[in-house]
Every structure is written in C-alpha cells, then in structure tokens.
Design a protein around this motif. Structure first.
Motif, PDB file in Angstrom:
ATOM      1  N   PHE A 110       6.398  12.460  -6.576  1.00 39.44           N
ATOM      2  CA  PHE A 110       7.401  11.417  -6.696  1.00 39.44           C
ATOM      3  C   PHE A 110       7.092  10.370  -7.756  1.00 39.44           C
ATOM      4  CE2 PHE A 110       7.442  12.163  -1.906  1.00 39.44           C
ATOM      5  CZ  PHE A 110       8.412  13.135  -1.990  1.00 39.44           C
ATOM      6  N   GLY A 111       5.820  10.130  -8.026  1.00 38.53           N
ATOM      7  CA  GLY A 111       5.389   8.977  -8.818  1.00 38.53           C
ATOM      8  C   GLY A 111       6.009   8.867 -10.194  1.00 38.53           C
ATOM      9  N   GLU A 112       5.868   9.899 -11.006  1.00 43.66           N
ATOM     10  CA  GLU A 112       6.390   9.822 -12.380  1.00 43.66           C
ATOM     11  C   GLU A 112       7.910   9.680 -12.383  1.00 43.66           C
ATOM     12  OE1 GLU A 112       6.370  12.207 -16.625  1.00 43.66           O
ATOM     13  OE2 GLU A 112       5.416  13.133 -14.888  1.00 43.66           O
ATOM     14  N   ARG A 139       0.833  -1.208   0.000  1.00 47.41           N
ATOM     15  CA  ARG A 139       0.000   0.000   0.000  1.00 47.41           C
ATOM     16  C   ARG A 139       0.870   1.262   0.000  1.00 47.41           C
ATOM     17  NH1 ARG A 139      -3.909   0.798   4.859  1.00 47.41           N
ATOM     18  NH2 ARG A 139      -2.674   2.611   5.363  1.00 47.41           N
ATOM     19  N   LEU A 140       1.913   1.283   0.815  1.00 51.07           N
ATOM     20  CA  LEU A 140       2.823   2.427   0.872  1.00 51.07           C
ATOM     21  C   LEU A 140       3.589   2.562  -0.431  1.00 51.07           C
ATOM     22  CD1 LEU A 140       4.084   4.756   2.431  1.00 51.07           C
ATOM     23  CD2 LEU A 140       5.587   3.101   3.565  1.00 51.07           C
ATOM     24  N   ARG A 141       4.037   1.447  -0.973  1.00 52.06           N
ATOM     25  CA  ARG A 141       4.742   1.458  -2.260  1.00 52.06           C
ATOM     26  C   ARG A 141       3.827   2.024  -3.344  1.00 52.06           C
ATOM     27  NH1 ARG A 141       9.506   0.697  -5.331  1.00 52.06           N
ATOM     28  NH2 ARG A 141       8.705   0.428  -7.423  1.00 52.06           N
ATOM     29  N   ASN A 142       2.590   1.600  -3.357  1.00 54.36           N
ATOM     30  CA  ASN A 142       1.617   2.098  -4.327  1.00 54.36           C
ATOM     31  C   ASN A 142       1.395   3.598  -4.159  1.00 54.36           C
ATOM     32  OD1 ASN A 142      -0.300   1.673  -6.452  1.00 54.36           O
ATOM     33  ND2 ASN A 142      -1.914   1.888  -4.916  1.00 54.36           N
ATOM     34  N   TRP A 143       1.345   4.059  -2.918  1.00 49.70           N
ATOM     35  CA  TRP A 143       1.181   5.487  -2.649  1.00 49.70           C
ATOM     36  C   TRP A 143       2.343   6.277  -3.248  1.00 49.70           C
ATOM     37  CZ3 TRP A 143       4.199   8.829   0.398  1.00 49.70           C
ATOM     38  CH2 TRP A 143       3.648  10.108   0.594  1.00 49.70           C
ATOM     39  N   LEU A 144       3.570   5.775  -3.063  1.00 46.69           N
ATOM     40  CA  LEU A 144       4.734   6.464  -3.628  1.00 46.69           C
ATOM     41  C   LEU A 144       4.686   6.477  -5.153  1.00 46.69           C
ATOM     42  CD1 LEU A 144       7.582   5.123  -1.326  1.00 46.69           C
ATOM     43  CD2 LEU A 144       6.915   7.515  -1.591  1.00 46.69           C
ATOM     44  N   GLU A 145       4.312   5.345  -5.747  1.00 46.31           N
ATOM     45  CA  GLU A 145       4.244   5.268  -7.211  1.00 46.31           C
ATOM     46  C   GLU A 145       3.188   6.186  -7.800  1.00 46.31           C
ATOM     47  OE1 GLU A 145       3.648   1.173  -8.186  1.00 46.31           O
ATOM     48  OE2 GLU A 145       5.776   0.697  -7.988  1.00 46.31           O
ATOM     49  N   ASN A 146       2.149   6.476  -7.036  1.00 48.06           N
ATOM     50  CA  ASN A 146       1.064   7.320  -7.538  1.00 48.06           C
ATOM     51  C   ASN A 146       1.106   8.734  -6.973  1.00 48.06           C
ATOM     52  OD1 ASN A 146      -0.346   5.382  -9.243  1.00 48.06           O
ATOM     53  ND2 ASN A 146      -0.634   4.289  -7.336  1.00 48.06           N
ATOM     54  N   HIS A 147       2.137   9.056  -6.217  1.00 45.75           N
ATOM     55  CA  HIS A 147       2.269  10.379  -5.621  1.00 45.75           C
ATOM     56  C   HIS A 147       2.464  11.416  -6.726  1.00 45.75           C
ATOM     57  CE1 HIS A 147       4.021  13.678  -3.256  1.00 45.75           C
ATOM     58  NE2 HIS A 147       3.346  13.132  -2.246  1.00 45.75           N
ATOM     59  N   SER A 148       1.829  12.585  -6.571  1.00 42.67           N
ATOM     60  CA  SER A 148       1.901  13.601  -7.616  1.00 42.67           C
ATOM     61  C   SER A 148       3.314  14.133  -7.829  1.00 42.67           C
ATOM     62  CB  SER A 148       0.950  14.756  -7.286  1.00 42.67           C
ATOM     63  OG  SER A 148       1.316  15.353  -6.052  1.00 42.67           O
ATOM     64  N   GLN A 184      12.190   2.381 -14.859  1.00 41.49           N
ATOM     65  CA  GLN A 184      12.051   1.840 -16.211  1.00 41.49           C
ATOM     66  C   GLN A 184      13.263   2.107 -17.092  1.00 41.49           C
ATOM     67  OE1 GLN A 184       8.367   3.354 -17.718  1.00 41.49           O
ATOM     68  NE2 GLN A 184       7.141   2.167 -16.286  1.00 41.49           N
ATOM     69  N   GLY A 185      14.148   3.002 -16.670  1.00 43.36           N
ATOM     70  CA  GLY A 185      15.300   3.239 -17.540  1.00 43.36           C
ATOM     71  C   GLY A 185      16.322   4.210 -16.988  1.00 43.36           C
ATOM     72  N   GLY A 186      16.302   4.455 -15.699  1.00 44.73           N
ATOM     73  CA  GLY A 186      17.272   5.375 -15.113  1.00 44.73           C
ATOM     74  C   GLY A 186      17.119   6.801 -15.605  1.00 44.73           C
ATOM     75  N   VAL A 187      15.899   7.189 -15.916  1.00 41.65           N
ATOM     76  CA  VAL A 187      15.623   8.506 -16.498  1.00 41.65           C
ATOM     77  C   VAL A 187      15.508   9.564 -15.410  1.00 41.65           C
ATOM     78  CG1 VAL A 187      13.866   9.839 -17.752  1.00 41.65           C
ATOM     79  CG2 VAL A 187      14.466   7.536 -18.502  1.00 41.65           C
ATOM     80  N   ILE A 188      16.168  10.714 -15.656  1.00 40.01           N
ATOM     81  CA  ILE A 188      15.992  11.903 -14.815  1.00 40.01           C
ATOM     82  C   ILE A 188      15.579  13.025 -15.769  1.00 40.01           C
ATOM     83  CG2 ILE A 188      17.063  13.558 -13.249  1.00 40.01           C
ATOM     84  CD1 ILE A 188      19.064  11.376 -12.465  1.00 40.01           C
ATOM     85  N   ASP A 189      14.379  13.556 -15.596  1.00 37.78           N
ATOM     86  CA  ASP A 189      13.884  14.578 -16.520  1.00 37.78           C
ATOM     87  C   ASP A 189      14.654  15.891 -16.361  1.00 37.78           C
ATOM     88  OD1 ASP A 189      12.215  16.528 -14.717  1.00 37.78           O
ATOM     89  OD2 ASP A 189      11.611  14.509 -14.105  1.00 37.78           O
ATOM     90  N   ARG A 190      14.558  16.745 -17.379  1.00 38.25           N
ATOM     91  CA  ARG A 190      15.332  17.987 -17.423  1.00 38.25           C
ATOM     92  C   ARG A 190      15.036  18.890 -16.228  1.00 38.25           C
ATOM     93  NH1 ARG A 190      18.348  21.031 -21.450  1.00 38.25           N
ATOM     94  NH2 ARG A 190      18.618  18.913 -22.172  1.00 38.25           N
ATOM     95  N   LYS A 191      13.771  19.013 -15.844  1.00 40.35           N
ATOM     96  CA  LYS A 191      13.417  19.870 -14.709  1.00 40.35           C
ATOM     97  C   LYS A 191      14.102  19.382 -13.420  1.00 40.35           C
ATOM     98  CE  LYS A 191       9.524  21.566 -12.030  1.00 40.35           C
ATOM     99  NZ  LYS A 191       8.106  21.480 -11.762  1.00 40.35           N
ATOM    100  N   SER A 192      14.117  18.077 -13.209  1.00 38.21           N
ATOM    101  CA  SER A 192      14.771  17.517 -12.019  1.00 38.21           C
ATOM    102  C   SER A 192      16.278  17.741 -12.068  1.00 38.21           C
ATOM    103  CB  SER A 192      14.476  16.025 -11.896  1.00 38.21           C
ATOM    104  OG  SER A 192      13.098  15.820 -11.691  1.00 38.21           O
TER     105      SER A 192
END
Length: 141
Positions: free
Chosen positions: A69-71, A58-67, A78-86
């Motif tokens: 942290f989730g994405e 349940r906690l893991r799911n909360w983190l994955e769907n957090h506005s 899925q691929g070690g991706v860090i977006d430009r904004k981050s």
C-alpha cells in the motif's frame, strides 16, 4: 483555554475508538477488495490511512511503509497518481464485476445503474496521472 491539536483530542476517549474502528473496517474492506471483483481496494486504503492519521500515528506510519500500500498511498497523496499496473488491475476487476453483474442481475434499471457506476469508476481511474510531475519527484525526500 489553550488550543489543543486535533490529534490530541482524537487520541483521547471515545473518538479515538471511533477512528480505530473506522480504520479497521476500511482495512478489512480493502483486503476483501483485493480478493473480490468489483469491490474497490484503493479507496478503502485511503480511508484507512486518513482515519488512522486521526487516532494512531503508528498505524498511519505502518500503512505508509507497507510494501503493497505504501508507494500507492504516497503517490495518491502527492498528486492523485495511480500507476499503470494499478489501473490495469482495477480495470480487470471492474470488467470481471461487469460480466458477473450482467449474468446475475435481471432487473434492467439496476443493471444499468451498476454498469454505469463501474463505467464512472473506470473513467476516474484512467483519468488520473500515472506518475508524479517532474517538479514533485525532485522535491521528494
């Protein structure tokens, strides 16, 4: 004796409390990292997600769907991706931490060690891809 999966073993007894405590500490450090320059956020979110998967779906799911942290969490997994904004946010934090360290730390060896660590962190952050490869994006649900 039947094989019992790791989730069942960890969800019983003392190990479950250990993983929950680790998750709580990692989340606390992630929140502090969002406020304090120089303290990373993402690495603590990743640790929290990993440890939560050992004790609380349940906690893991909360983190994955957090506005917030989730994405980022899904992209990293899925691929070690860090977006430009981050990357930009992390770089600003690292630069601010470097400036503070230069003014606060008087010992040259310690100063070089800290600045070197910040530099390595910057290299790691900027070496990561900014988006999932096309094949991974098409296979996502």
């Amino acid at each position: 004796m039947n094989r019992v999966n790791e989730q069942e073993v960890n969800s019983r007894g003392g190990l479950r409390w250990f993983w929950l405590a680790l998750t709580g500490v990692a989340l606390g450090l992630a929140i502090l990292g969002a406020i304090l320059p120089g303290l990373p956020t993402t690495v603590f979110v990743l640790i929290a997600a990993w440890s939560a998967s050992k004790c609380s779906p349940r906690l893991r799911n909360w983190l994955e769907n957090h506005s917030l942290f989730g994405e980022r969490l899904r992209n990293w997994e899925q691929g070690g991706v860090i977006d430009r904004k981050s990357k930009i946010t992390a770089s600003i934090g690292m630069c601010l931490a470097a400036v503070i360290v230069v003014y606060v730390i008087g010992h040259p060896l310690l100063l070089m060690l800290i600045l070197g660590t910040i530099g390595v962190g910057a290299l790691v952050v900027w070496s990561r891809p900014e988006q999932l490869p096309e094949s991974s994006r098409n296979s996502r649900c």
